[in-house]
Motif scaffolding. Sequence first.
Motif, PDB file in Angstrom:
ATOM      1  N   VAL A 140      -2.515 -10.527   5.901  1.00  0.00           N
ATOM      2  CA  VAL A 140      -2.994  -9.147   6.046  1.00  0.00           C
ATOM      3  C   VAL A 140      -3.954  -8.771   4.926  1.00  0.00           C
ATOM      4  CG1 VAL A 140      -2.308  -6.713   6.071  1.00  0.00           C
ATOM      5  CG2 VAL A 140      -0.993  -8.392   7.361  1.00  0.00           C
ATOM      6  N   GLY A 141      -3.570  -9.033   3.674  1.00  0.00           N
ATOM      7  CA  GLY A 141      -4.431  -8.646   2.563  1.00  0.00           C
ATOM      8  C   GLY A 141      -4.150  -9.441   1.305  1.00  0.00           C
ATOM      9  N   GLY A 142      -5.155  -9.500   0.432  1.00  0.00           N
ATOM     10  CA  GLY A 142      -4.891  -9.983  -0.919  1.00  0.00           C
ATOM     11  C   GLY A 142      -3.998  -8.984  -1.624  1.00  0.00           C
ATOM     12  N   TYR A 143      -4.303  -7.709  -1.419  1.00  0.00           N
ATOM     13  CA  TYR A 143      -3.484  -6.595  -1.903  1.00  0.00           C
ATOM     14  C   TYR A 143      -3.102  -5.709  -0.722  1.00  0.00           C
ATOM     15  CZ  TYR A 143      -4.282  -7.022  -6.984  1.00  0.00           C
ATOM     16  OH  TYR A 143      -4.286  -7.429  -8.294  1.00  0.00           O
ATOM     17  N   ILE A 144      -1.875  -5.205  -0.746  1.00  0.00           N
ATOM     18  CA  ILE A 144      -1.482  -4.075   0.077  1.00  0.00           C
ATOM     19  C   ILE A 144      -1.168  -2.945  -0.888  1.00  0.00           C
ATOM     20  CG2 ILE A 144       0.206  -3.129   1.691  1.00  0.00           C
ATOM     21  CD1 ILE A 144       0.587  -5.942   2.789  1.00  0.00           C
ATOM     22  N   GLY A 145      -1.998  -1.921  -0.885  1.00  0.00           N
ATOM     23  CA  GLY A 145      -1.902  -0.867  -1.887  1.00  0.00           C
ATOM     24  C   GLY A 145      -2.548  -1.321  -3.181  1.00  0.00           C
ATOM     25  N   THR A 146      -3.208  -0.400  -3.855  1.00  0.00           N
ATOM     26  CA  THR A 146      -3.849  -0.746  -5.118  1.00  0.00           C
ATOM     27  C   THR A 146      -4.229   0.521  -5.876  1.00  0.00           C
ATOM     28  OG1 THR A 146      -5.700  -1.914  -6.152  1.00  0.00           O
ATOM     29  CG2 THR A 146      -6.117  -0.903  -4.030  1.00  0.00           C
ATOM     30  N   ASN A 147      -4.046   0.514  -7.193  1.00  0.00           N
ATOM     31  CA  ASN A 147      -4.521   1.589  -8.063  1.00  0.00           C
ATOM     32  C   ASN A 147      -4.127   2.979  -7.564  1.00  0.00           C
ATOM     33  OD1 ASN A 147      -5.775  -0.340  -9.705  1.00  0.00           O
ATOM     34  ND2 ASN A 147      -7.635  -0.285  -8.468  1.00  0.00           N
ATOM     35  N   ASN A 148      -2.823   3.156  -7.342  1.00  0.00           N
ATOM     36  CA  ASN A 148      -2.259   4.439  -6.906  1.00  0.00           C
ATOM     37  C   ASN A 148      -2.716   4.853  -5.512  1.00  0.00           C
ATOM     38  OD1 ASN A 148      -0.840   4.878  -9.378  1.00  0.00           O
ATOM     39  ND2 ASN A 148      -2.777   5.518 -10.320  1.00  0.00           N
ATOM     40  N   LYS A 149      -3.237   3.940  -4.763  1.00  0.00           N
ATOM     41  CA  LYS A 149      -3.585   4.183  -3.361  1.00  0.00           C
ATOM     42  C   LYS A 149      -2.648   3.335  -2.523  1.00  0.00           C
ATOM     43  CE  LYS A 149      -8.490   5.144  -4.201  1.00  0.00           C
ATOM     44  NZ  LYS A 149      -8.472   5.034  -5.671  1.00  0.00           N
ATOM     45  N   PRO A 150      -1.646   3.932  -1.880  1.00  0.00           N
ATOM     46  CA  PRO A 150      -0.615   3.157  -1.191  1.00  0.00           C
ATOM     47  C   PRO A 150      -1.114   2.508   0.088  1.00  0.00           C
ATOM     48  CG  PRO A 150      -0.284   5.493  -0.817  1.00  0.00           C
ATOM     49  CD  PRO A 150      -1.393   5.384  -1.823  1.00  0.00           C
ATOM     50  N   GLY A 151      -0.396   1.471   0.498  1.00  0.00           N
ATOM     51  CA  GLY A 151      -0.684   0.800   1.757  1.00  0.00           C
ATOM     52  C   GLY A 151       0.581   0.668   2.587  1.00  0.00           C
ATOM     53  N   THR A 152       0.438   0.762   3.899  1.00  0.00           N
ATOM     54  CA  THR A 152       1.574   0.672   4.808  1.00  0.00           C
ATOM     55  C   THR A 152       1.299  -0.399   5.862  1.00  0.00           C
ATOM     56  OG1 THR A 152       2.172   3.005   4.541  1.00  0.00           O
ATOM     57  CG2 THR A 152       2.967   1.887   6.521  1.00  0.00           C
ATOM     58  N   VAL A 153       2.274  -1.269   6.075  1.00  0.00           N
ATOM     59  CA  VAL A 153       2.202  -2.265   7.143  1.00  0.00           C
ATOM     60  C   VAL A 153       3.465  -2.108   7.974  1.00  0.00           C
ATOM     61  CG1 VAL A 153       2.047  -4.709   7.716  1.00  0.00           C
ATOM     62  CG2 VAL A 153       0.848  -3.822   5.700  1.00  0.00           C
ATOM     63  N   ASP A 154       3.309  -1.818   9.258  1.00  0.00           N
ATOM     64  CA  ASP A 154       4.451  -1.501  10.108  1.00  0.00           C
ATOM     65  C   ASP A 154       4.269  -2.175  11.471  1.00  0.00           C
ATOM     66  OD1 ASP A 154       6.747  -0.339  11.086  1.00  0.00           O
ATOM     67  OD2 ASP A 154       5.823   1.591  11.528  1.00  0.00           O
ATOM     68  N   HIS A 155       5.325  -2.850  11.935  1.00  0.00           N
ATOM     69  CA  HIS A 155       5.325  -3.500  13.243  1.00  0.00           C
ATOM     70  C   HIS A 155       4.154  -4.478  13.357  1.00  0.00           C
ATOM     71  CE1 HIS A 155       5.655  -3.867  17.690  1.00  0.00           C
ATOM     72  NE2 HIS A 155       6.933  -3.647  17.426  1.00  0.00           N
ATOM     73  N   VAL A 156       4.126  -5.414  12.411  1.00  0.00           N
ATOM     74  CA  VAL A 156       3.088  -6.442  12.359  1.00  0.00           C
ATOM     75  C   VAL A 156       3.766  -7.795  12.353  1.00  0.00           C
ATOM     76  CG1 VAL A 156       1.304  -7.490  10.906  1.00  0.00           C
ATOM     77  CG2 VAL A 156       1.369  -5.000  11.219  1.00  0.00           C
ATOM     78  N   SER A 157       3.215  -8.745  13.094  1.00  0.00           N
ATOM     79  CA  SER A 157       3.783 -10.092  13.092  1.00  0.00           C
ATOM     80  C   SER A 157       2.732 -11.126  12.716  1.00  0.00           C
ATOM     81  CB  SER A 157       4.392 -10.438  14.456  1.00  0.00           C
ATOM     82  OG  SER A 157       3.385 -10.629  15.425  1.00  0.00           O
ATOM     83  N   VAL A 158       3.203 -12.135  11.995  1.00  0.00           N
ATOM     84  CA  VAL A 158       2.419 -13.337  11.717  1.00  0.00           C
ATOM     85  C   VAL A 158       3.154 -14.484  12.395  1.00  0.00           C
ATOM     86  CG1 VAL A 158       1.641 -14.955   9.955  1.00  0.00           C
ATOM     87  CG2 VAL A 158       1.507 -12.484   9.538  1.00  0.00           C
TER      88      VAL A 158
END
Length: 346
Positions: A140-158
Amino acid sequence: MKTLKIFTIAALASLALPQAIAAQETAPETVQVGITEYPISGEGTETSPYVLENRNHMRNMKSLLKKDETVYFILGNDIDMQGIVWEPLNNANHAIKNLYCYNQHYASFFGVLYGECKNVRFINPRIYSEKSGLSHIGVVGGYIGTNNKPGTVDHVSVEDGYIYAYWTDGIQVGGLAGCSKGATINNCYVNATVHTHHTNSNQSVGGVIGTADGDMNTITNCFVKGEIKHTKTNDLRTGGIVGICWNGALKVDKCIAWHSKLAGKFTSNAISSGKAGDNVTNYCNAATEYNLTTSASDGCPDANKPSWKESVHGTETTNAISAAKTLGWDETVWDLSGQEPILRWE
């Protein structure tokens, strides 16, 4: 049809769209970038997102982004990326197949994600990083969320993923992302081989996240399987869910680590090599083949040591379905009718 959210131009600061690939088994089709040649329906708003229906639309996404504005996309079809090298750039229960990202900074789909990624399947992704000087990697990402900016991953499959890193620099590698800073990850399924070959220190590898950095990282209701292995590594910490918790608090709760093989050093363990939070319940596969070693300096888990030197194994079980039911997983989200939990897709 569910709409996905989506990302801002700032969230994709490291994004570059894919270029044609030379030297592949199947030559890529000729693609002209531009919304005139390949118009995309929709207006890019939350109520009328741009509809991505083919690989040309995927390659045209950058031309539709607007600085400091949120632009909304939705997948209208399954999209096969065979023959395209994706240079780091959500969905309505469709799939992205054969994603291939090689030797890119933050090698992954998004690169750096803040915002949300929901309701998408990555089938047969291949993520490689074999060059010194690059950074954290995952599907999905090198980063999920960064520098006080959140990230959400929901109902995702690999599904049937392969993530490989070979270099001497410090590197964080995960099934979903190499590093998380303020990530919320819920109801995700990861079936991947994560393979690292490192000769330096400070590496961490996890089935979901390599390193959870800072506070407010939460991973819940996730099922992870496959293999985590390494060769010729020095200071490698491995966790079936999270490789290491660094500089903050992490909560891993109601997750199941179901790996066939897991290898690591120091405080590596089935769930994490760092503290997974208070009052949490997680399960792991009683049949996992472990190759874990420790040193006198790090030793075994010790409550008097910093949280990143604590390891979490979880409760061993031979029945993943029973574990999921015990954890109270929502059966409208998860199909628990087989031998292992899988996400439901409309």
